[in-house]
Write an enzyme that holds these catalytic residues in place. Sequence first.
Site, PDB file in Angstrom:
ATOM      1  N   ASP A   1       0.663  -6.688   6.926  1.00 40.71           N
ATOM      2  CA  ASP A   1       0.550  -6.551   5.468  1.00 40.71           C
ATOM      3  C   ASP A   1       0.433  -7.916   4.793  1.00 40.71           C
ATOM      4  OD1 ASP A   1       0.971  -3.879   5.931  1.00 40.71           O
ATOM      5  OD2 ASP A   1       2.444  -3.623   4.337  1.00 40.71           O
TER       6      ASP A   1
ATOM      7  N   SER B   1       2.739  -2.547  -1.105  1.00 40.06           N
ATOM      8  CA  SER B   1       3.238  -3.018  -2.407  1.00 40.06           C
ATOM      9  C   SER B   1       4.227  -4.173  -2.251  1.00 40.06           C
ATOM     10  CB  SER B   1       3.888  -1.875  -3.189  1.00 40.06           C
ATOM     11  OG  SER B   1       5.022  -1.403  -2.501  1.00 40.06           O
TER      12      SER B   1
ATOM     13  N   ALA C   1       4.538  -6.448   0.144  1.00 37.25           N
ATOM     14  CA  ALA C   1       3.884  -7.702   0.538  1.00 37.25           C
ATOM     15  C   ALA C   1       3.056  -8.266  -0.608  1.00 37.25           C
ATOM     16  CB  ALA C   1       3.003  -7.467   1.765  1.00 37.25           C
ATOM     17  N   ALA C   2       2.416  -7.393  -1.389  1.00 36.49           N
ATOM     18  CA  ALA C   2       1.595  -7.884  -2.506  1.00 36.49           C
ATOM     19  C   ALA C   2       2.473  -8.553  -3.565  1.00 36.49           C
ATOM     20  CB  ALA C   2       0.799  -6.734  -3.125  1.00 36.49           C
TER      21      ALA C   2
ATOM     22  N   PRO D   1       1.309   1.634  -5.826  1.00 37.92           N
ATOM     23  CA  PRO D   1       2.453   2.538  -5.706  1.00 37.92           C
ATOM     24  C   PRO D   1       3.439   2.045  -4.647  1.00 37.92           C
ATOM     25  CG  PRO D   1       0.378   3.653  -5.139  1.00 37.92           C
ATOM     26  CD  PRO D   1       0.020   2.265  -5.539  1.00 37.92           C
TER      27      PRO D   1
ATOM     28  N   GLY E   1       2.392   3.041   1.642  1.00 39.38           N
ATOM     29  CA  GLY E   1       1.423   2.621   2.641  1.00 39.38           C
ATOM     30  C   GLY E   1       0.351   1.680   2.129  1.00 39.38           C
ATOM     31  N   LEU E   2       0.499   1.205   0.881  1.00 35.67           N
ATOM     32  CA  LEU E   2      -0.525   0.310   0.332  1.00 35.67           C
ATOM     33  C   LEU E   2      -0.052  -1.143   0.246  1.00 35.67           C
ATOM     34  CD1 LEU E   2      -2.265   2.417  -2.464  1.00 35.67           C
ATOM     35  CD2 LEU E   2      -2.810   2.223  -0.066  1.00 35.67           C
TER      36      LEU E   2
HETATM   37  O1  PMV Z   1       3.537   1.289   4.952  1.00 37.78           O
HETATM   38  P1  PMV Z   1       2.950  -0.072   4.895  1.00 37.78           P
HETATM   39  O2  PMV Z   1       1.795  -0.236   4.006  1.00 37.78           O
HETATM   40  O3  PMV Z   1       3.994  -1.113   4.626  1.00 37.78           O
HETATM   41  O4  PMV Z   1       2.382  -0.390   6.373  1.00 37.78           O
HETATM   42  C1  PMV Z   1       3.225  -0.367   7.477  1.00 37.78           C
HETATM   43  C2  PMV Z   1       2.477  -0.585   8.748  1.00 37.78           C
HETATM   44  C3  PMV Z   1       3.304  -0.344  10.005  1.00 37.78           C
HETATM   45  O5  PMV Z   1       2.426  -0.545  11.110  1.00 37.78           O
HETATM   46  C4  PMV Z   1       3.821   1.090  10.057  1.00 37.78           C
HETATM   47  C5  PMV Z   1       4.487  -1.274  10.107  1.00 37.78           C
HETATM   48  C6  PMV Z   1       4.114  -2.700  10.372  1.00 37.78           C
HETATM   49  O6  PMV Z   1       4.992  -3.560  10.229  1.00 37.78           O
HETATM   50  O7  PMV Z   1       2.975  -3.009  10.776  1.00 37.78           O
END
Ligand code: PMV
Length: 308
Positions: A145, A101, A103-104, A94, A98-99
Amino acid sequence: MITASAPGKIILFGEHAVVYNRPAIAVPVAQVQAIVTIEPRAHGLIIHALDTDRTLDYAQADPLDPLAAIVRVTLAHFDLPAPDGSLTIRSAIPIASGLGSGAAVSVAIVRALAAWLDQPIDDETVSRLSYEVEKLHHGTPSGIDNTVIAYSRPVYFVRGQPIETFEVKRPFTVAIGNTGVASPTKIAVGDVRRGWEGDRAQYEAWFDQIGAIASEARAAIEHGAIDQLGPLMDRNQGLLEHIGVSSVELERLIAAAKAAGATGAKLVGGGRGGNMITLIDETNRETVVAALYAAGATNVIVTGIGEW
Ligand code: PMV
């Protein structure tokens, strides 16, 4: 035709504080993948993003578009012109949840292009190239990520330091509940930055506590002390609430998981929406998953950590 893929990820402990050089722990989530295929095409490079229903002609694309940008940094790395081909992205991860996506998708595109161009590439380079594009997604990304996804292993990550992978002595299981609220990481990260600028001493103290929790959690995972992880998740969530990245929807799912018997729960990633995680076991798995759906989760993924 060639195919490459990359997993999603969750940050078990330490998001946001990791941007400010504190440690964080992240693990890949193999149940959700971004998959990229490249097929022959006579003229030019076309990028199809099926999930967002976008088609880009690489030659005409905005250079700041993240899909065009990852192609550009990869081609620049190999010092090669754009090949002819049709590059298609399918992702079950999704978006803005927060998973990992973004970077993947980047990691899968780098690997697909490298294979298509017949160029060897190592995990570190895949991670570095993807990081260039994470900057477009996040503003000031920590790099966690792209690292966990490119290496596809649990990582203990401290910004600017060589990556450390670690052992999971006893596998454990988490449920990942989606609030269904899309929340771009860049906005949450920017708001935390403004909070930090307004009261550095307070935010630095919170970040120190979050970093200490990530270190304690790593030791607990390495020693198989899984019963310590629930309380650590709760403490981490409390601090994420202080820094302002939780939300009503996240807290509703967290409360539901705990009321159903989970020993701890927290948001994952950027926060404000997206996903939460909760520690479960065989005795409460069904009840917790049902409680998450009953509390409004749009999707729940159950994943084993340490079972690779
Ligand atoms: O929301 P995500 O899965 O892209 O993770 C972000 C993680 C943070 O610590 C909030 C930002 C970062 O660059 O590490």
